[in-house]
Design a protein around this motif. Sequence first.
Motif, PDB file in Angstrom:
ATOM      1  N   LYS A 175       4.691  60.453  14.072  1.00  0.00           N
ATOM      2  CA  LYS A 175       4.713  59.407  15.093  1.00  0.00           C
ATOM      3  C   LYS A 175       3.635  58.358  14.800  1.00  0.00           C
ATOM      4  CE  LYS A 175       4.827  62.369  18.667  1.00  0.00           C
ATOM      5  NZ  LYS A 175       5.007  62.903  20.036  1.00  0.00           N
ATOM      6  N   GLU A 176       2.476  58.798  14.365  1.00  0.00           N
ATOM      7  CA  GLU A 176       1.407  57.855  13.997  1.00  0.00           C
ATOM      8  C   GLU A 176       1.841  56.986  12.820  1.00  0.00           C
ATOM      9  OE1 GLU A 176      -2.119  60.186  13.268  1.00  0.00           O
ATOM     10  OE2 GLU A 176      -2.106  60.973  15.318  1.00  0.00           O
ATOM     11  N   PHE A 177       2.527  57.601  11.848  1.00  0.00           N
ATOM     12  CA  PHE A 177       3.005  56.847  10.689  1.00  0.00           C
ATOM     13  C   PHE A 177       3.973  55.746  11.128  1.00  0.00           C
ATOM     14  CE2 PHE A 177       5.705  55.795   7.158  1.00  0.00           C
ATOM     15  CZ  PHE A 177       4.850  55.778   6.060  1.00  0.00           C
ATOM     16  N   ILE A 178       4.966  56.115  11.936  1.00  0.00           N
ATOM     17  CA  ILE A 178       5.951  55.123  12.395  1.00  0.00           C
ATOM     18  C   ILE A 178       5.264  54.049  13.239  1.00  0.00           C
ATOM     19  CG2 ILE A 178       8.022  54.750  13.820  1.00  0.00           C
ATOM     20  CD1 ILE A 178       8.552  56.074  11.051  1.00  0.00           C
ATOM     21  N   ASP A 179       4.335  54.435  14.109  1.00  0.00           N
ATOM     22  CA  ASP A 179       3.608  53.458  14.916  1.00  0.00           C
ATOM     23  C   ASP A 179       2.824  52.481  14.039  1.00  0.00           C
ATOM     24  OD1 ASP A 179       4.534  54.639  17.250  1.00  0.00           O
ATOM     25  OD2 ASP A 179       2.667  55.703  17.676  1.00  0.00           O
ATOM     26  N   MET A 180       2.282  52.965  12.924  1.00  0.00           N
ATOM     27  CA  MET A 180       1.441  52.150  12.057  1.00  0.00           C
ATOM     28  C   MET A 180       2.240  51.356  11.021  1.00  0.00           C
ATOM     29  SD  MET A 180      -1.840  53.394   9.792  1.00  0.00           S
ATOM     30  CE  MET A 180      -2.219  54.549  11.071  1.00  0.00           C
ATOM     31  N   TYR A 181       3.323  51.953  10.490  1.00  0.00           N
ATOM     32  CA  TYR A 181       4.058  51.335   9.390  1.00  0.00           C
ATOM     33  C   TYR A 181       5.427  50.777   9.795  1.00  0.00           C
ATOM     34  CZ  TYR A 181       0.576  53.381   6.307  1.00  0.00           C
ATOM     35  OH  TYR A 181      -0.602  53.711   5.690  1.00  0.00           O
ATOM     36  N   GLY A 182       6.080  51.384  10.776  1.00  0.00           N
ATOM     37  CA  GLY A 182       7.417  50.930  11.149  1.00  0.00           C
ATOM     38  C   GLY A 182       8.425  51.252  10.050  1.00  0.00           C
ATOM     39  N   THR A 183       9.411  50.378   9.900  1.00  0.00           N
ATOM     40  CA  THR A 183      10.481  50.573   8.920  1.00  0.00           C
ATOM     41  C   THR A 183      10.098  49.951   7.587  1.00  0.00           C
ATOM     42  OG1 THR A 183      12.166  50.545  10.643  1.00  0.00           O
ATOM     43  CG2 THR A 183      12.914  50.110   8.400  1.00  0.00           C
ATOM     44  N   GLY A 184      10.336  50.693   6.517  1.00  0.00           N
ATOM     45  CA  GLY A 184      10.064  50.169   5.183  1.00  0.00           C
ATOM     46  C   GLY A 184      10.075  51.262   4.146  1.00  0.00           C
ATOM     47  N   SER A 185       9.642  50.905   2.948  1.00  0.00           N
ATOM     48  CA  SER A 185       9.662  51.861   1.840  1.00  0.00           C
ATOM     49  C   SER A 185       8.287  51.993   1.202  1.00  0.00           C
ATOM     50  CB  SER A 185      10.681  51.441   0.782  1.00  0.00           C
ATOM     51  OG  SER A 185      10.270  50.247   0.155  1.00  0.00           O
ATOM     52  N   ILE A 186       8.069  53.153   0.648  1.00  0.00           N
ATOM     53  CA  ILE A 186       6.841  53.417  -0.108  1.00  0.00           C
ATOM     54  C   ILE A 186       7.189  53.277  -1.585  1.00  0.00           C
ATOM     55  CG2 ILE A 186       5.084  55.130  -0.684  1.00  0.00           C
ATOM     56  CD1 ILE A 186       5.606  56.352   2.126  1.00  0.00           C
ATOM     57  N   ASN A 187       6.465  52.408  -2.251  1.00  0.00           N
ATOM     58  CA  ASN A 187       6.691  52.118  -3.669  1.00  0.00           C
ATOM     59  C   ASN A 187       8.149  51.748  -3.956  1.00  0.00           C
ATOM     60  OD1 ASN A 187       4.016  52.648  -3.984  1.00  0.00           O
ATOM     61  ND2 ASN A 187       4.259  54.486  -5.201  1.00  0.00           N
ATOM     62  N   GLU A 188       8.772  51.108  -2.957  1.00  0.00           N
ATOM     63  CA  GLU A 188      10.156  50.662  -3.057  1.00  0.00           C
ATOM     64  C   GLU A 188      11.086  51.785  -3.514  1.00  0.00           C
ATOM     65  OE1 GLU A 188      10.220  47.050  -5.353  1.00  0.00           O
ATOM     66  OE2 GLU A 188       9.206  45.952  -3.758  1.00  0.00           O
ATOM     67  N   PHE A 189      10.801  53.011  -3.045  1.00  0.00           N
ATOM     68  CA  PHE A 189      11.571  54.172  -3.492  1.00  0.00           C
ATOM     69  C   PHE A 189      11.748  55.233  -2.401  1.00  0.00           C
ATOM     70  CE2 PHE A 189      11.736  58.400  -5.504  1.00  0.00           C
ATOM     71  CZ  PHE A 189      12.944  58.260  -6.184  1.00  0.00           C
ATOM     72  N   LEU A 190      10.683  55.529  -1.673  1.00  0.00           N
ATOM     73  CA  LEU A 190      10.720  56.602  -0.686  1.00  0.00           C
ATOM     74  C   LEU A 190      10.749  55.992   0.716  1.00  0.00           C
ATOM     75  CD1 LEU A 190       8.752  59.880  -0.811  1.00  0.00           C
ATOM     76  CD2 LEU A 190       8.893  58.634   1.325  1.00  0.00           C
ATOM     77  N   TRP A 191      11.666  56.491   1.537  1.00  0.00           N
ATOM     78  CA  TRP A 191      11.874  55.965   2.880  1.00  0.00           C
ATOM     79  C   TRP A 191      11.536  57.033   3.913  1.00  0.00           C
ATOM     80  CZ3 TRP A 191      13.659  50.933   3.277  1.00  0.00           C
ATOM     81  CH2 TRP A 191      14.068  50.354   2.081  1.00  0.00           C
ATOM     82  N   SER A 216       7.560  46.477   4.230  1.00  0.00           N
ATOM     83  CA  SER A 216       8.332  46.419   5.470  1.00  0.00           C
ATOM     84  C   SER A 216       9.688  45.808   5.183  1.00  0.00           C
ATOM     85  CB  SER A 216       7.619  45.549   6.509  1.00  0.00           C
ATOM     86  OG  SER A 216       6.461  46.180   6.963  1.00  0.00           O
ATOM     87  N   ILE A 217      10.695  46.393   5.794  1.00  0.00           N
ATOM     88  CA  ILE A 217      12.049  45.915   5.544  1.00  0.00           C
ATOM     89  C   ILE A 217      12.787  45.814   6.862  1.00  0.00           C
ATOM     90  CG2 ILE A 217      14.241  46.445   4.443  1.00  0.00           C
ATOM     91  CD1 ILE A 217      12.721  47.513   2.139  1.00  0.00           C
ATOM     92  N   LYS A 218      13.381  44.675   7.073  1.00  0.00           N
ATOM     93  CA  LYS A 218      14.238  44.486   8.247  1.00  0.00           C
ATOM     94  C   LYS A 218      15.637  44.272   7.708  1.00  0.00           C
ATOM     95  CE  LYS A 218      14.825  42.114  12.534  1.00  0.00           C
ATOM     96  NZ  LYS A 218      14.154  41.451  13.615  1.00  0.00           N
ATOM     97  N   ILE A 219      16.489  45.237   7.970  1.00  0.00           N
ATOM     98  CA  ILE A 219      17.871  45.170   7.499  1.00  0.00           C
ATOM     99  C   ILE A 219      18.745  44.948   8.714  1.00  0.00           C
ATOM    100  CG2 ILE A 219      19.718  46.386   6.305  1.00  0.00           C
ATOM    101  CD1 ILE A 219      17.545  47.974   4.860  1.00  0.00           C
ATOM    102  N   GLU A 220      19.524  43.930   8.697  1.00  0.00           N
ATOM    103  CA  GLU A 220      20.397  43.616   9.848  1.00  0.00           C
ATOM    104  C   GLU A 220      21.734  44.282   9.670  1.00  0.00           C
ATOM    105  OE1 GLU A 220      19.463  41.347  12.362  1.00  0.00           O
ATOM    106  OE2 GLU A 220      17.507  40.985  11.509  1.00  0.00           O
TER     107      GLU A 220
END
Length: 176
Positions: free
Chosen positions: A38-54, A172-176
């Motif tokens: 929950k802390e991770f999502i609160d701090m980072y939101g939606t996106g990828s780590i090293n453009e590989f791990l979600w 951070s990635i916002k995908i519509e």
Amino acid sequence: MKIESILLPPSSPINCGERDSWVTMEELLGTSLPPDYKEFIDMYGTGSINEFLWVLNPFEKNEYLNLVLQNKVALDAYSVSKSQFPEDFPHNVFPESNGLLLWGGTDNGDELFWLTKGAPDVWSLVIYETRSCEYSEYDCTMSQFLYDILSGTLTCEILPDDFSDIDPTFTSIKIE
């Protein structure tokens, strides 16, 4: 150890939810979620780590990144594999006792699960290789796993060798 010490959070995280939103999501899932998640999502939101791990986000509208929707897909698929090959897929599926609950995935299709044994703050991890019955187990939290993988103190045979060879980045990635 704090994940943000090696993985810089975005200045404006996308879809982080609100305190009341967590209660709703946990009721929908039928379980409390680990505090570090929950802390991770609160701090980072939606996106990828090293453009590989979600890390899946329960507040994300995109079905492919939504924790609740992707759990249904992944756990249904795992249940089918387990029914056909029980010796190769030994884990239970949440909400069964000690069941798997998906929290993330990779661009290769690897699946990252919690093993829901005990209280959420002590859930360990199970990482399944894509299209395979090969898996690795880690007796640590999600944030500890990410910190250790990104800092190079832990190797996960399932993740590509070069995943942790670069400076960790969160996009951070916002995908519509």
